[in-house]
Motif scaffolding. Sequence first.
Motif, short mmCIF file in Angstrom:
data_model
loop_
_atom_site.label_atom_id
_atom_site.label_comp_id
_atom_site.label_asym_id
_atom_site.label_seq_id
_atom_site.Cartn_x
_atom_site.Cartn_y
_atom_site.Cartn_z
N LEU A 55 0.85 -1.19 0.00
CA LEU A 55 0.00 0.00 0.00
C LEU A 55 0.90 1.25 0.00
O LEU A 55 2.10 1.16 0.30
CB LEU A 55 -0.91 -0.03 1.23
N PRO A 56 0.35 2.42 -0.31
CA PRO A 56 1.20 3.64 -0.44
C PRO A 56 1.66 4.20 0.91
O PRO A 56 1.21 5.27 1.34
CB PRO A 56 0.29 4.61 -1.20
N TRP A 57 2.55 3.49 1.54
CA TRP A 57 3.09 3.95 2.82
C TRP A 57 4.05 5.13 2.57
O TRP A 57 4.97 5.04 1.76
CB TRP A 57 3.87 2.83 3.51
N THR A 58 3.86 6.20 3.33
CA THR A 58 4.79 7.33 3.29
C THR A 58 5.80 7.16 4.43
O THR A 58 5.54 6.42 5.39
CB THR A 58 4.04 8.65 3.49
N PRO A 59 6.95 7.85 4.34
CA PRO A 59 7.90 7.78 5.46
C PRO A 59 7.26 8.19 6.77
O PRO A 59 7.55 7.60 7.83
CB PRO A 59 9.00 8.75 5.03
N GLU A 60 6.36 9.16 6.71
CA GLU A 60 5.70 9.63 7.93
C GLU A 60 4.81 8.53 8.53
O GLU A 60 4.78 8.33 9.75
CB GLU A 60 4.87 10.88 7.59
N LEU A 61 4.11 7.76 7.66
CA LEU A 61 3.26 6.68 8.15
C LEU A 61 4.08 5.52 8.71
O LEU A 61 3.70 4.89 9.69
CB LEU A 61 2.34 6.17 7.03
N LEU A 62 5.21 5.25 8.08
CA LEU A 62 6.08 4.19 8.59
C LEU A 62 6.62 4.55 9.97
O LEU A 62 6.74 3.69 10.85
CB LEU A 62 7.23 3.94 7.62
N GLN A 63 6.94 5.86 10.16
CA GLN A 63 7.38 6.31 11.48
C GLN A 63 6.26 6.15 12.50
O GLN A 63 6.48 5.67 13.62
CB GLN A 63 7.82 7.79 11.41
N TRP A 64 5.05 6.52 12.12
CA TRP A 64 3.88 6.39 13.01
C TRP A 64 3.68 4.93 13.41
O TRP A 64 3.43 4.61 14.58
CB TRP A 64 2.65 6.94 12.27
N GLN A 65 3.77 4.03 12.42
CA GLN A 65 3.60 2.59 12.69
C GLN A 65 4.65 2.09 13.67
O GLN A 65 4.32 1.39 14.65
CB GLN A 65 3.69 1.81 11.38
N GLU A 66 5.93 2.47 13.46
CA GLU A 66 6.99 1.98 14.32
C GLU A 66 6.93 2.57 15.72
O GLU A 66 7.33 1.92 16.69
CB GLU A 66 8.36 2.29 13.68
N ARG A 67 6.42 3.79 15.85
CA ARG A 67 6.24 4.36 17.19
C ARG A 67 5.30 3.49 18.02
O ARG A 67 5.55 3.19 19.19
CB ARG A 67 5.69 5.79 17.09
N LEU A 68 4.22 3.07 17.38
CA LEU A 68 3.24 2.22 18.09
C LEU A 68 3.81 0.83 18.38
O LEU A 68 3.62 0.28 19.47
CB LEU A 68 1.97 2.10 17.25
N ILE A 69 4.50 0.27 17.38
CA ILE A 69 5.05 -1.09 17.57
C ILE A 69 6.05 -1.12 18.72
O ILE A 69 6.01 -1.99 19.59
CB ILE A 69 5.70 -1.58 16.26
N LYS A 70 6.95 -0.14 18.75
CA LYS A 70 7.98 -0.12 19.80
C LYS A 70 7.39 0.20 21.16
O LYS A 70 7.85 -0.30 22.19
CB LYS A 70 9.07 0.89 19.42
N LEU A 71 6.33 1.00 21.18
CA LEU A 71 5.68 1.32 22.44
C LEU A 71 4.98 0.08 23.01
O LEU A 71 5.03 -0.18 24.22
CB LEU A 71 4.68 2.46 22.25
N GLN A 124 5.86 -2.89 22.70
CA GLN A 124 6.84 -3.87 23.18
C GLN A 124 7.12 -3.71 24.67
O GLN A 124 7.69 -4.61 25.29
CB GLN A 124 8.14 -3.72 22.38
N LEU A 125 6.69 -2.58 25.22
CA LEU A 125 6.79 -2.36 26.66
C LEU A 125 5.51 -2.85 27.30
O LEU A 125 4.41 -2.44 26.93
CB LEU A 125 7.01 -0.87 26.96
N ALA A 126 5.64 -3.74 28.24
CA ALA A 126 4.47 -4.40 28.84
C ALA A 126 3.46 -3.41 29.39
O ALA A 126 2.24 -3.65 29.35
CB ALA A 126 4.92 -5.36 29.93
N GLU A 127 3.94 -2.26 29.89
CA GLU A 127 3.04 -1.29 30.53
C GLU A 127 2.03 -0.68 29.55
O GLU A 127 0.97 -0.22 29.95
CB GLU A 127 3.86 -0.14 31.17
N TYR A 128 2.36 -0.72 28.26
CA TYR A 128 1.50 -0.03 27.28
C TYR A 128 0.84 -0.99 26.29
O TYR A 128 0.14 -0.54 25.38
CB TYR A 128 2.34 1.01 26.52
#
Length: 855
Positions: A667-683, A685-689
């Motif tokens: 799909l037409p992922w922009t660099p900004e959307l990829l950053q948004w996705q990775e922010r959520l994924i990495k967050l 990974q912390l059990a608290e969130y």
Amino acid sequence: MTFYLLKIQSVPTVEFLQNKLVNLDLPIVEHLDGISKNFLSHANLVLQAEPGAGKTTVVPLALLNHIPKNQKILILEPRRLAARNAAERMADILGEKVGHTVGYRIRNESKISKHTRIEVITEGILTRMLQSDPELAETGLIIFDEFHERSLDADIALAFSIEVQQTLRDDLQLLVMSATLDAESIAQLLQNAPLLKCEGRNYPVSIEYVAPKQHQDWSNIFTNAVNRALETSDNDILVFLPGIGEIKKANRIIQESFSDDSELVVVELYGDLPFSEQRKALLPEVGVRKIILSTNIAETSVTIQGVDCVIDSGLMRQSEFDPNVGFNRLRTRNISQASATQRTGRAGRLGPGSCIRLWAESDTLRKETSAEILRTDLAQFALELAKWGVASPEQLSLLDQPNTGAFNQAQDLLKKVGALNEQGKVIRHGNAILSLGVHPRIGHMLIKSIELKAGKLGCLIAAMLEEKDLLQGQHNGQYNNPDFSHRLNILFEPNFKSRTKKLILSQSKVLARKLDKIEKKSGSVQREPKEITHLLPVLLAMVFPDRIAQKRGQGYLLANGSGAQVPDDFLMVDEYLVVVKLGGQGRATKIFQAAAITRSDIENFFPDRITQTRDVKWDDKSLSVKAQLNTRLDEIILDSKKLSNLEPELITAGLLQGVLKQGIENLPWTPELLQWQERLIKLRQLAEYQNDFPDVSHQSLTDTVTQWLAPYLTGMYKLSDITESTLSQALKSMLDWNTQQKLDKLMPLSIKVASGSKVKIDYASSDKPILAVKLQEMFGEKETPKLAEGRLSVRVHLLSPARRPLQITEDLASFWATSYEDVKKEMKGRYPKHPWPDDPLTAQATRYTKKRLEK
């Protein structure tokens, strides 16, 4: 006076039976008291008795007077020969004729009377009895003999009997007997029934292994084995071979190689022989020495007198489901350890004996023969269960549960041939199929053939399918002809003679007798097969409704959705076929036998299977949704028309197919959307969130695409209609305003560094967030910056004034204390206009040169 004598003999007394049995010289006699005591105190028993113990003939007689006088004993035997033999032996012990106290019922033959109290039957007959009268009010005991053979009929009959005992007849008793059996498992199945054991009477048997040498001719191997047996044995010789073909071949070898021995007589023993011929193998003959050539019919249940030597080929014919033909087929397989032991034991009944095994001692045999329920076609099994009122095999007491996928396929087939309704219940047609006692595919066709006045042709076709290929073994090129109609024409030729032809014609007569009642009820006059050969493909399509095939490219598409290729020398190029025989698997599947069928025959004879569907599908060529009105026979499309003005939800469903096929990542992922996705994924990974934010990994987005993307696709047909803006809206709608604000706070797009600059964080390039910043802008920063309320450290990329990496660290304090000095020495000369203080922790952080700082 004679009348009273007959009256007494019609019901053997306890004393009469005891006197008869106690004088029998059999090991089982010593165990009769224990068997009787356990029988009187338990509903179920398991008896493990070694070969030669006498269990089959003695135990039923011993238990006869322990059941009510108005009830009988049923004994299940795996084969007709065993059933007849057991009945005759018991009748002989009582001094009676078969059919009085002891009788038997086998396929197409019975000898019973109003006096019969012990009835020996083959396994399929008990299933029919239970289906027609589940209560079995006149039966007090059911004995399952030789249960170790684990036929599908025996498993069904035992499972049904257990259910009858638990629900209708708590007074019904069950006894399972075998020579080799996983006795503990069967005892548990029978509610922890007592397990009794009895030794047999076997003398020592010496075993000799004769392993075939490479490229050694079988005739030579067999001749040497017979020579060896004649040298070491003084009595009859029993030879175990896998099938009739091998028996005939062995017979010819003996006749040719040992024709000078006038005392030597060769006797054959297999299931299809007339009983009078079978008896010749079982009974001794004076003045001659027999070589008995037998299938595994002689392994158990029958006593062959006079044998002291066994030649064991180590092979057997085993029924297995063959998906290439759609039926069970007999396959030649190595025997099990249990079978080898049984066969060897046949040489030790009279005295010390010998056994010649035609395999290497180092060869590994499996412990037991696998149960039929694990290797055979389950269509008949599924139909029996549906008739019994059971939806799943798991509802029955079975030693082994069948493969779920295979059982579901069997149910689907039964629905296709009209034996079951959509709810899986048996309907009238299914009951008629059951009454014929043939495979449901063939039963369906036979019944339908009567409606077409083609019953005789139907019986011929059924027999051709049940027997081996009519042209197998022909050396004139005819065998390679794939056209099944050619085989039918050959069958009609009076000059064509073969053993297979005889078997086909004989079997068709047997099937015709089974159809007779249905045929008479219909009142229709059946036409001669030669007059209606044009109905051959129609009748075959009734047998193989899932194998009607449509030409597609160089191969064919079958109605069940699978594809098949044709061999290079395949002569048929018809648009539609009924496939009779397949070979290979997956993409390598090939058609080897078929019959051409016309489109008009498909439409005229199978109108109930033709449906119209509105199919909205993704088209890979145009990368767009295509909508068509398709006339279908299952997975075959007979006609297709383009559709317009479809409901939006159908178009969206088709577009989603394309999205999934192309992959979420395309799909037409922009660099900004990829950053948004990775922010959520990495967050997350912390059990608290983890529970506070949605999973936006590619896999999760794929699994939930209908929830987050579908609402934004209205009016779109093509993949290119999904823009960057559309994707951004769809993704970000997964977070409400408060959650998005929380994300921005915990995982900000940028952070303020010591110099005062706002530096963007790269969440997408690594497993940790990256802060790429000029080294001079971090002077005075003692600790590594952290995100997510201090729970996640960033990875700092310290850059030169030219923004080239100098150092990567997740421990800034350690860098200042250890590595900075080396970096300073190397970089100070290269970048003299920029500050390189001796104490970076007290120096002013800056993004400027020294000259700019001085201003």
